[in-house]
Write an enzyme that holds these catalytic residues in place. Structure first.
Site, mmCIF file in Angstrom:
data_model
loop_
_atom_site.group_PDB
_atom_site.id
_atom_site.type_symbol
_atom_site.label_atom_id
_atom_site.label_comp_id
_atom_site.label_asym_id
_atom_site.label_seq_id
_atom_site.Cartn_x
_atom_site.Cartn_y
_atom_site.Cartn_z
ATOM 1 N N CYS A 115 0.816 -1.226 0.000
ATOM 2 C CA CYS A 115 0.000 0.000 0.000
ATOM 3 C C CYS A 115 0.846 1.272 0.000
ATOM 4 O O CYS A 115 0.349 2.349 -0.326
ATOM 5 C CB CYS A 115 -0.936 0.003 1.201
ATOM 6 S SG CYS A 115 -1.916 -1.483 1.301
ATOM 7 N N HIS A 256 -4.021 6.584 3.040
ATOM 8 C CA HIS A 256 -4.311 5.306 2.392
ATOM 9 C C HIS A 256 -5.732 4.895 2.771
ATOM 10 O O HIS A 256 -6.181 5.106 3.894
ATOM 11 C CB HIS A 256 -3.301 4.243 2.834
ATOM 12 C CG HIS A 256 -3.649 2.881 2.323
ATOM 13 N ND1 HIS A 256 -3.930 2.653 1.006
ATOM 14 C CD2 HIS A 256 -3.795 1.685 2.953
ATOM 15 C CE1 HIS A 256 -4.230 1.381 0.830
ATOM 16 N NE2 HIS A 256 -4.159 0.768 2.003
ATOM 17 N N ASN A 286 -10.238 -0.760 -1.016
ATOM 18 C CA ASN A 286 -8.801 -0.616 -0.754
ATOM 19 C C ASN A 286 -8.048 -1.122 -1.982
ATOM 20 O O ASN A 286 -8.054 -2.315 -2.273
ATOM 21 C CB ASN A 286 -8.454 -1.439 0.495
ATOM 22 C CG ASN A 286 -6.971 -1.409 0.843
ATOM 23 O OD1 ASN A 286 -6.129 -0.991 0.048
ATOM 24 N ND2 ASN A 286 -6.639 -1.870 2.041
HETATM 25 O O1 UT7 Z 1 -4.239 -2.195 3.163
HETATM 26 C C1 UT7 Z 1 -3.366 -2.293 4.250
HETATM 27 C C2 UT7 Z 1 -3.402 -3.601 4.927
HETATM 28 N N1 UT7 Z 1 -4.705 -3.914 5.445
HETATM 29 C C3 UT7 Z 1 -5.298 -3.227 6.461
HETATM 30 O O2 UT7 Z 1 -4.845 -2.204 6.920
HETATM 31 C C4 UT7 Z 1 -6.551 -3.848 7.000
HETATM 32 C C5 UT7 Z 1 -6.780 -3.412 8.412
HETATM 33 N N2 UT7 Z 1 -7.816 -4.143 9.045
HETATM 34 C C6 UT7 Z 1 -9.142 -3.891 8.906
HETATM 35 O O3 UT7 Z 1 -9.525 -3.031 8.144
HETATM 36 C C7 UT7 Z 1 -10.097 -4.654 9.791
HETATM 37 O O4 UT7 Z 1 -9.357 -5.387 10.736
HETATM 38 C C8 UT7 Z 1 -11.037 -5.619 9.011
HETATM 39 C C9 UT7 Z 1 -12.059 -4.827 8.214
HETATM 40 C C10 UT7 Z 1 -10.232 -6.522 8.091
HETATM 41 C C11 UT7 Z 1 -11.804 -6.494 10.004
HETATM 42 O O5 UT7 Z 1 -12.520 -5.660 10.908
HETATM 43 P P1 UT7 Z 1 -12.384 -5.894 12.479
HETATM 44 O O6 UT7 Z 1 -13.255 -4.903 13.107
HETATM 45 O O7 UT7 Z 1 -10.927 -5.867 12.837
HETATM 46 O O8 UT7 Z 1 -13.019 -7.344 12.631
HETATM 47 P P2 UT7 Z 1 -12.418 -8.624 13.370
HETATM 48 O O9 UT7 Z 1 -11.490 -9.345 12.470
HETATM 49 O O10 UT7 Z 1 -11.957 -8.249 14.743
HETATM 50 O O11 UT7 Z 1 -13.737 -9.481 13.533
HETATM 51 C C12 UT7 Z 1 -14.847 -9.033 14.341
HETATM 52 C C13 UT7 Z 1 -16.015 -9.968 14.116
HETATM 53 C C14 UT7 Z 1 -15.644 -11.441 14.250
HETATM 54 O O12 UT7 Z 1 -16.765 -12.113 14.780
HETATM 55 P P3 UT7 Z 1 -16.847 -12.475 16.329
HETATM 56 O O13 UT7 Z 1 -15.649 -13.335 16.622
HETATM 57 O O14 UT7 Z 1 -16.818 -11.159 17.067
HETATM 58 O O15 UT7 Z 1 -18.165 -13.184 16.445
HETATM 59 C C15 UT7 Z 1 -15.422 -11.878 12.823
HETATM 60 O O16 UT7 Z 1 -15.607 -13.257 12.640
HETATM 61 O O17 UT7 Z 1 -16.519 -9.807 12.790
HETATM 62 C C16 UT7 Z 1 -16.492 -11.080 12.098
HETATM 63 N N3 UT7 Z 1 -16.166 -10.818 10.708
HETATM 64 C C17 UT7 Z 1 -17.100 -10.608 9.770
HETATM 65 N N4 UT7 Z 1 -18.449 -10.592 9.822
HETATM 66 C C18 UT7 Z 1 -19.107 -10.331 8.673
HETATM 67 C C19 UT7 Z 1 -14.941 -10.705 10.147
HETATM 68 N N5 UT7 Z 1 -15.057 -10.416 8.841
HETATM 69 C C20 UT7 Z 1 -16.386 -10.354 8.581
HETATM 70 C C21 UT7 Z 1 -17.128 -10.078 7.417
HETATM 71 N N6 UT7 Z 1 -18.472 -10.078 7.515
HETATM 72 N N7 UT7 Z 1 -16.539 -9.803 6.238
#
Ligand code: UT7
Length: 329
Positions: A115, A256, A286
Site C-alpha cells: 500500500c 491510504h 482498498n
Molecule cells: O491495506 C493495508 C493492509 N490492510 C489493512 O490495513 C486492513 C486493516 N484491518 C481492517 O480493516 C479490519 O481489521 C477488518 C475490516 C479486516 C476487520 O474488521 P475488524 O473490526 O478488525 O473485525 P475482526 O477481524 O476483529 O472481527 C470481528 C467480528 C468477528 O466475529 P466475532 O468473533 O466477534 O463473532 C469476525 O468473525 O466480525 C467477524 N467478521 C465478519 N463478519 C461479517 C470478520 N469479517 C467479517 C465479514 N463479515 N466480512
C-alpha cells in the site's frame, strides 16, 4: 530537502467499470452490507475484467496523466510501477507499460511496497530528479487485487479492489512548490500479517499450493488495524517535523484508503477535521498502492486542492511498510 525541487505536474487515474456491491458479496460469503459498511466504510468496489492485467489499468491512468501534462511518452526519462499484482512474476510490469506507451528505451522497473508503493515510487523518482539525473519521470500505481483475492474468504474479499493512478514528476522550474518532506519506513517483523504465501521461491506453485488456496492473499486484519493507526500517526508526526510544519499548516490530507475507522483514528490523533480529508473507499475499496494515487487525481479533479496548498499523504501496508509526504501544490 537537498537538491532540486520535484513537482507532480499532472495525475491520471483509471477505475475499471465492473462494480461489486456489498449486496453482491452477501450472496458470495457470510457477510452483510451492515457489517461491511460499519466496520470498513466500503459500499462498492470496482473490479478488472478477466482479460485486464495491471499494465492495462496502468496504461489508461498513464495516458490521462501524460495528456494533462501536455507531453508525449517519448519525453519520459524513467517509468516506475508500484504494484503487488504485476502482470506476471517477471518481466516487470513497468517494461510492459513502457512498450505500450511507446516510450523510449528508458529505465523501467517495478517497486513492491504494497500500500505504500505509490509514495515509495514518488520518493525514488524524487531522488533522480533532485540530483539532476533525470527531468521527467512517470510513477504509476496499479493493482488488480481481485486476481489474488480468495472470493470465499470474507476477511479479504470485502475490502480489496482494483484501480490505477499515475503521476508525472518534473523538477520545479521556479523552485516554488513541490515535495517538502518525505518519510519512509518498514518492519519485516510484521511480514506474516498480510501477503500471498505461494508462487515465489519459498513456496513454488504445486498441486498442493493450489489445493491449499495458498496463491490467494491471507490477512490478519485485526492486528494490522492496530499497527496501522499507530504507525500512520507516527509517520505523519515525523514528516511534519521534518518539514518544520505542524498539522495546522496542512490544507488537505490524503490517507491510504484501508478502512474508514483507521482514517478517522489517525485524523483525530493529528487533530485534523474530517473535511480536510479525502475519502474514496466507499466507492473504490482498498486498492493498495493505487489508493492514494487515485485519490490524489480525484481530489485534484474535484477542485479540492488549490495552488500553494500543503498536502499531507500517508500510507501503511504489507511488508510492513509505511510512508508519509508533504507536498506544496
Ligand atoms: O491495506 C493495508 C493492509 N490492510 C489493512 O490495513 C486492513 C486493516 N484491518 C481492517 O480493516 C479490519 O481489521 C477488518 C475490516 C479486516 C476487520 O474488521 P475488524 O473490526 O478488525 O473485525 P475482526 O477481524 O476483529 O472481527 C470481528 C467480528 C468477528 O466475529 P466475532 O468473533 O466477534 O463473532 C469476525 O468473525 O466480525 C467477524 N467478521 C465478519 N463478519 C461479517 C470478520 N469479517 C467479517 C465479514 N463479515 N466480512
Amino acid at each position: 530537502m537537498k537538491g532540486r525541487k520535484t513537482k507532480i505536474i499532472s495525475t491520471g487515474s483509471y477505475i475499471p467499470e465492473m462494480v461489486i456491491t456489498n449486496a453482491d458479496l452477501e450472496k458470495m460469503v457470510d457477510t452483510s452490507d451492515e457489517w461491511i459498511s460499519t466496520r470498513t466504510g466500503i459500499k462498492r468496489r470496482h473490479i478488472a475484467k478477466k482479460e485486464e492485467a495491471a499494465s492495462d489499468l496502468a496504461y489508461h491512468a498513464s495516458i490521462k496523466a501524460l495528456e494533462k501534462a501536455g507531453i508525449s511518452a517519448r519525453e519520459l526519462d524513467m517509468i516506475i510501477v508500484a504494484t503487488i499484482t504485476p502482470d506476471m512474476l517477471f518481466p516487470a510490469t513497468a517494461c510492459i507499460l513502457q512498450d505500450k506507451l511507446g516510450a523510449r528505451r528508458i529505465p523501467a522497473f517495478d517497486l513492491e511496497a504494497a500500500c505504500s508503493g505509490f509514495l515509495y515510487g514518488i520518493s525514488v523518482a524524487n531522488q533522480f530528479i533532485s540530483s539532476g539525473t533525470y527531468e521527467t519521470i512517470l510513477v504509476v500505481a496499479s493493482e488488480t487485487l481481485s486476481k489474488i483475492i480468495d472470493w470465499k474468504d470474507r476477511n479479504t474479499c470485502v475490502i480489496f479492489a482494483d484501480g490505477a493512478g499515475a503521476a508525472v514528476l518534473r523538477s520545479s522550474s521556479d523552485d516554488t512548490g513541490g515535495i517538502i518532506s518525505i518519510y519512509l519506513g518498514a518492519d519485516g517483523g510484521g511480514a506474516e500479517l498480510v501477503g500471498v504465501p505461494a508462487g515465489g521461491s519459498r513456496m513454488p506453485a504445486s498441486i498442493e499450493t493450489i489445493k491449499g488456496r495458498q496463491h490467494y492473499m491471507k490477512m490478519k486484519g485485526n492486528e494490522l488495524f492496530k499497527r496501522a493507526v499507530k504507525v500512520m500517526t507516527e509517520a505523519v508526526e515525523k514528516v511534519l517535523e521534518m518539514g518544520n510544519l505542524t498539522y495546522k499548516d496542512i490544507d488537505f490530507f490524503i490517507p491510504h484508503q484501508a478502512n474508514i475507522r483507521i482514517i478517522q483514528a489517525v485524523t483525530k490523533r493529528i487533530n485534523l477535521p474530517m473535511d480536510k480529508v479525502y475519502v474514496n473507499l466507499h466507492e473504490c475499496g482498498n486498492m493498495s498502492a493505487a489508493s492514494i494515487a487515485v485519490a490524489l487525481d480525484q481530489a485534484l479533479d474535484e477542485g479540492k486542492i488549490k495552488k500553494k496548498d500543503k498536502i499531507l499523504l500517508a500510507s501503511f501496508g504489507g511488508g510492513l511498510t509505511w510512508a508519509s509526504m508533504v507536498i506544496e501544490w
